[in-house]
Design a protein around this motif. Sequence first.
Motif, PDB file in Angstrom:
ATOM      1  N   GLY A  81       0.828  -1.202   0.000  1.00  0.00           N
ATOM      2  CA  GLY A  81       0.000   0.000   0.000  1.00  0.00           C
ATOM      3  C   GLY A  81       0.861   1.250   0.000  1.00  0.00           C
ATOM      4  N   PRO A  82       0.250   2.421  -0.235  1.00  0.00           N
ATOM      5  CA  PRO A  82       1.016   3.669  -0.317  1.00  0.00           C
ATOM      6  C   PRO A  82       1.747   4.033   0.982  1.00  0.00           C
ATOM      7  CG  PRO A  82      -1.346   4.086  -0.451  1.00  0.00           C
ATOM      8  CD  PRO A  82      -1.166   2.606  -0.450  1.00  0.00           C
ATOM      9  N   SER A  83       1.252   3.581   2.109  1.00  0.00           N
ATOM     10  CA  SER A  83       1.906   3.939   3.376  1.00  0.00           C
ATOM     11  C   SER A  83       2.421   2.702   4.124  1.00  0.00           C
ATOM     12  CB  SER A  83       0.932   4.716   4.256  1.00  0.00           C
ATOM     13  OG  SER A  83      -0.192   3.902   4.541  1.00  0.00           O
ATOM     14  N   SER A  84       2.660   1.614   3.390  1.00  0.00           N
ATOM     15  CA  SER A  84       3.144   0.402   4.054  1.00  0.00           C
ATOM     16  C   SER A  84       4.225  -0.267   3.211  1.00  0.00           C
ATOM     17  CB  SER A  84       1.988  -0.574   4.291  1.00  0.00           C
ATOM     18  OG  SER A  84       1.469  -1.014   3.051  1.00  0.00           O
ATOM     19  N   GLU A  85       4.988  -1.118   3.853  1.00  0.00           N
ATOM     20  CA  GLU A  85       6.005  -1.915   3.176  1.00  0.00           C
ATOM     21  C   GLU A  85       5.860  -3.346   3.635  1.00  0.00           C
ATOM     22  OE1 GLU A  85       9.916  -0.424   3.965  1.00  0.00           O
ATOM     23  OE2 GLU A  85       9.750   1.098   2.406  1.00  0.00           O
ATOM     24  N   PHE A  86       6.311  -4.282   2.788  1.00  0.00           N
ATOM     25  CA  PHE A  86       6.355  -5.685   3.165  1.00  0.00           C
ATOM     26  C   PHE A  86       7.642  -5.956   3.933  1.00  0.00           C
ATOM     27  CE2 PHE A  86       3.861  -6.029  -0.878  1.00  0.00           C
ATOM     28  CZ  PHE A  86       2.669  -6.429  -0.297  1.00  0.00           C
ATOM     29  N   ASP A  87       7.635  -6.987   4.739  1.00  0.00           N
ATOM     30  CA  ASP A  87       8.841  -7.471   5.416  1.00  0.00           C
ATOM     31  C   ASP A  87       9.289  -8.728   4.674  1.00  0.00           C
ATOM     32  OD1 ASP A  87      10.771  -8.644   7.001  1.00  0.00           O
ATOM     33  OD2 ASP A  87       9.690  -8.302   8.884  1.00  0.00           O
ATOM     34  N   PRO A  88      10.205  -8.578   3.691  1.00  0.00           N
ATOM     35  CA  PRO A  88      10.577  -9.722   2.873  1.00  0.00           C
ATOM     36  C   PRO A  88      11.214 -10.856   3.675  1.00  0.00           C
ATOM     37  CG  PRO A  88      11.951  -7.820   2.339  1.00  0.00           C
ATOM     38  CD  PRO A  88      10.901  -7.355   3.283  1.00  0.00           C
ATOM     39  N   ASP A  89      11.939 -10.531   4.750  1.00  0.00           N
ATOM     40  CA  ASP A  89      12.556 -11.586   5.566  1.00  0.00           C
ATOM     41  C   ASP A  89      11.489 -12.444   6.237  1.00  0.00           C
ATOM     42  OD1 ASP A  89      15.280 -11.010   5.090  1.00  0.00           O
ATOM     43  OD2 ASP A  89      15.201  -9.373   6.546  1.00  0.00           O
ATOM     44  N   ALA A  90      10.525 -11.803   6.875  1.00  0.00           N
ATOM     45  CA  ALA A  90       9.488 -12.546   7.602  1.00  0.00           C
ATOM     46  C   ALA A  90       8.611 -13.353   6.651  1.00  0.00           C
ATOM     47  CB  ALA A  90       8.633 -11.582   8.424  1.00  0.00           C
ATOM     48  N   LEU A  91       8.228 -12.757   5.525  1.00  0.00           N
ATOM     49  CA  LEU A  91       7.359 -13.466   4.589  1.00  0.00           C
ATOM     50  C   LEU A  91       8.080 -14.631   3.920  1.00  0.00           C
ATOM     51  CD1 LEU A  91       5.525 -10.389   3.075  1.00  0.00           C
ATOM     52  CD2 LEU A  91       4.540 -12.153   4.563  1.00  0.00           C
ATOM     53  N   SER A  92       9.334 -14.425   3.537  1.00  0.00           N
ATOM     54  CA  SER A  92      10.103 -15.518   2.939  1.00  0.00           C
ATOM     55  C   SER A  92      10.305 -16.656   3.939  1.00  0.00           C
ATOM     56  CB  SER A  92      11.462 -15.021   2.438  1.00  0.00           C
ATOM     57  OG  SER A  92      11.288 -14.102   1.386  1.00  0.00           O
ATOM     58  N   ALA A  93      10.560 -16.312   5.197  1.00  0.00           N
ATOM     59  CA  ALA A  93      10.732 -17.333   6.237  1.00  0.00           C
ATOM     60  C   ALA A  93       9.440 -18.115   6.442  1.00  0.00           C
ATOM     61  CB  ALA A  93      11.175 -16.681   7.549  1.00  0.00           C
ATOM     62  N   LYS A  94       8.309 -17.445   6.395  1.00  0.00           N
ATOM     63  CA  LYS A  94       7.016 -18.105   6.558  1.00  0.00           C
ATOM     64  C   LYS A  94       6.763 -19.108   5.434  1.00  0.00           C
ATOM     65  CE  LYS A  94       2.150 -16.940   7.346  1.00  0.00           C
ATOM     66  NZ  LYS A  94       1.224 -15.813   7.529  1.00  0.00           N
ATOM     67  N   VAL A  95       7.006 -18.694   4.191  1.00  0.00           N
ATOM     68  CA  VAL A  95       6.800 -19.575   3.042  1.00  0.00           C
ATOM     69  C   VAL A  95       7.817 -20.714   3.068  1.00  0.00           C
ATOM     70  CG1 VAL A  95       6.770 -19.721   0.522  1.00  0.00           C
ATOM     71  CG2 VAL A  95       5.735 -17.750   1.665  1.00  0.00           C
ATOM     72  N   ARG A  96       9.071 -20.403   3.364  1.00  0.00           N
ATOM     73  CA  ARG A  96      10.115 -21.444   3.450  1.00  0.00           C
ATOM     74  C   ARG A  96       9.718 -22.499   4.477  1.00  0.00           C
ATOM     75  NH1 ARG A  96      15.517 -22.346   2.681  1.00  0.00           N
ATOM     76  NH2 ARG A  96      15.896 -20.285   1.806  1.00  0.00           N
TER      77      ARG A  96
END
Length: 153
Positions: A81-96
Amino acid sequence: MPQPGVNTPHDGLSTKSKTQLLDEALNYVDEVAQLVGGEWLDAGVPPTVFSLEDREGWSWLSCDHRATTGQYDVNVRQLAGPSSEFDPDALSAKVRSYWEGLGYRVRQIGPAAQDSGGHRSIIVDLPHSASISFSANTEILGISASGECTKWD
Protein backbone atom coordinates in the motif's frame (compact mmCIF):
# COMPACT_ATOMS: atom_id res chain seq x y z
CA MET A 1 13.38 -40.23 -9.74
CA PRO A 2 9.67 -40.87 -10.33
CA GLN A 3 7.20 -40.24 -7.53
CA PRO A 4 5.04 -43.16 -6.38
CA GLY A 5 1.86 -43.32 -8.42
CA VAL A 6 3.18 -41.04 -11.19
CA ASN A 7 3.50 -42.66 -14.59
CA THR A 8 6.72 -41.26 -16.03
CA PRO A 9 7.46 -42.00 -19.69
CA HIS A 10 11.02 -42.66 -20.84
CA ASP A 11 11.48 -39.02 -21.89
CA GLY A 12 10.74 -37.69 -18.38
CA LEU A 13 7.65 -35.75 -19.46
CA SER A 14 4.43 -35.75 -17.50
CA THR A 15 1.54 -37.86 -18.77
CA LYS A 16 -1.11 -35.71 -17.07
CA SER A 17 -3.77 -33.85 -19.06
CA LYS A 18 -3.55 -30.10 -19.64
CA THR A 19 -6.54 -29.70 -17.30
CA GLN A 20 -4.73 -31.58 -14.52
CA LEU A 21 -1.56 -29.55 -15.11
CA LEU A 22 -3.42 -26.23 -14.92
CA ASP A 23 -5.24 -27.36 -11.76
CA GLU A 24 -1.92 -28.23 -10.10
CA ALA A 25 -0.23 -24.94 -11.06
CA LEU A 26 -3.21 -22.91 -9.84
CA ASN A 27 -3.33 -24.89 -6.59
CA TYR A 28 0.38 -24.33 -5.92
CA VAL A 29 -0.13 -20.59 -6.33
CA ASP A 30 -3.31 -20.58 -4.24
CA GLU A 31 -1.64 -22.42 -1.33
CA VAL A 32 1.02 -19.72 -1.03
CA ALA A 33 -1.46 -16.88 -1.61
CA GLN A 34 -3.65 -18.21 1.22
CA LEU A 35 -0.62 -18.62 3.49
CA VAL A 36 0.65 -15.07 2.95
CA GLY A 37 -2.80 -13.45 2.73
CA GLY A 38 -3.83 -10.25 1.03
CA GLU A 39 -5.13 -9.57 -2.46
CA TRP A 40 -3.19 -11.18 -5.31
CA LEU A 41 -3.43 -9.91 -8.88
CA ASP A 42 -2.72 -11.69 -12.15
CA ALA A 43 -0.51 -10.19 -14.85
CA GLY A 44 -3.43 -9.24 -17.12
CA VAL A 45 -4.10 -5.78 -18.49
CA PRO A 46 -5.86 -4.61 -16.46
CA PRO A 47 -4.90 -7.01 -13.67
CA THR A 48 -7.69 -8.96 -11.98
CA VAL A 49 -7.86 -10.59 -8.57
CA PHE A 50 -6.45 -14.14 -8.61
CA SER A 51 -9.03 -16.89 -8.30
CA LEU A 52 -8.86 -20.67 -8.69
CA GLU A 53 -11.97 -20.41 -10.85
CA ASP A 54 -10.15 -18.22 -13.39
CA ARG A 55 -9.07 -20.77 -15.97
CA GLU A 56 -8.40 -18.40 -18.88
CA GLY A 57 -5.36 -16.40 -19.84
CA TRP A 58 -2.60 -18.41 -18.17
CA SER A 59 0.51 -18.85 -20.30
CA TRP A 60 1.25 -22.14 -22.04
CA LEU A 61 4.96 -22.07 -22.91
CA SER A 62 7.46 -24.49 -24.40
CA CYS A 63 9.66 -26.35 -21.92
CA ASP A 64 13.37 -25.62 -22.15
CA HIS A 65 12.85 -24.27 -25.68
CA ARG A 66 11.68 -27.67 -26.97
CA ALA A 67 9.00 -26.91 -29.56
CA THR A 68 7.08 -30.17 -28.99
CA THR A 69 6.62 -29.68 -25.24
CA GLY A 70 4.69 -27.28 -23.05
CA GLN A 71 3.85 -26.25 -19.50
CA TYR A 72 1.58 -23.74 -17.78
CA ASP A 73 3.09 -20.63 -16.25
CA VAL A 74 0.97 -18.92 -13.55
CA ASN A 75 2.21 -15.64 -12.04
CA VAL A 76 0.51 -13.37 -9.51
CA ARG A 77 1.66 -10.36 -7.54
CA GLN A 78 0.72 -8.19 -4.59
CA LEU A 79 1.71 -4.55 -4.21
CA ALA A 80 2.39 -2.78 -0.92
CA GLY A 81 0.00 0.00 0.00
CA PRO A 82 1.02 3.67 -0.32
CA SER A 83 1.91 3.94 3.38
CA SER A 84 3.14 0.40 4.05
CA GLU A 85 6.00 -1.91 3.18
CA PHE A 86 6.36 -5.69 3.16
CA ASP A 87 8.84 -7.47 5.42
CA PRO A 88 10.58 -9.72 2.87
CA ASP A 89 12.56 -11.59 5.57
CA ALA A 90 9.49 -12.55 7.60
CA LEU A 91 7.36 -13.47 4.59
CA SER A 92 10.10 -15.52 2.94
CA ALA A 93 10.73 -17.33 6.24
CA LYS A 94 7.02 -18.11 6.56
CA VAL A 95 6.80 -19.57 3.04
CA ARG A 96 10.11 -21.44 3.45
CA SER A 97 8.92 -23.00 6.71
CA TYR A 98 5.64 -24.07 5.08
CA TRP A 99 7.39 -25.68 2.10
CA GLU A 100 10.00 -27.39 4.27
CA GLY A 101 7.17 -28.70 6.45
CA LEU A 102 5.79 -30.36 3.30
CA GLY A 103 9.17 -32.02 2.74
CA TYR A 104 10.36 -29.81 -0.12
CA ARG A 105 13.97 -28.72 -0.56
CA VAL A 106 14.04 -24.93 -0.88
CA ARG A 107 16.62 -22.90 -2.81
CA GLN A 108 17.11 -19.20 -2.07
CA ILE A 109 18.32 -16.39 -4.32
CA GLY A 110 19.25 -13.06 -2.70
CA PRO A 111 19.15 -10.65 -1.13
CA ALA A 112 22.12 -8.92 -2.68
CA ALA A 113 23.99 -6.75 -0.19
CA GLN A 114 23.42 -3.64 -2.29
CA ASP A 115 19.66 -4.24 -2.71
CA SER A 116 17.93 -1.67 -0.52
CA GLY A 117 14.53 -3.31 -1.21
CA GLY A 118 15.73 -6.63 0.21
CA HIS A 119 14.65 -8.60 -2.87
CA ARG A 120 14.89 -12.36 -2.52
CA SER A 121 13.33 -15.42 -4.15
CA ILE A 122 12.82 -18.91 -2.82
CA ILE A 123 12.20 -21.77 -5.20
CA VAL A 124 11.09 -25.39 -4.99
CA ASP A 125 11.91 -27.67 -7.92
CA LEU A 126 9.20 -30.25 -8.61
CA PRO A 127 9.01 -33.31 -10.91
CA HIS A 128 8.94 -32.96 -14.71
CA SER A 129 10.58 -29.50 -14.79
CA ALA A 130 7.83 -27.95 -12.64
CA SER A 131 8.60 -25.37 -9.95
CA ILE A 132 7.00 -22.96 -7.53
CA SER A 133 8.64 -19.74 -6.40
CA PHE A 134 7.95 -16.90 -4.01
CA SER A 135 9.69 -13.56 -4.38
CA ALA A 136 9.54 -10.61 -2.03
CA ASN A 137 10.92 -7.16 -1.47
CA THR A 138 9.59 -4.20 0.47
CA GLU A 139 7.24 -3.09 -2.35
CA ILE A 140 6.01 -6.20 -4.19
CA LEU A 141 5.42 -9.90 -3.62
CA GLY A 142 5.22 -12.51 -6.34
CA ILE A 143 4.22 -16.14 -6.67
CA SER A 144 5.04 -18.13 -9.79
CA ALA A 145 4.25 -21.72 -10.67
CA SER A 146 5.52 -23.53 -13.73
CA GLY A 147 3.52 -26.69 -14.27
CA GLU A 148 4.88 -30.09 -15.24
CA CYS A 149 6.29 -30.34 -18.71
CA THR A 150 4.33 -32.48 -21.18
CA LYS A 151 4.03 -33.07 -24.92
CA TRP A 152 1.91 -30.64 -26.94
CA ASP A 153 -1.57 -31.88 -27.70
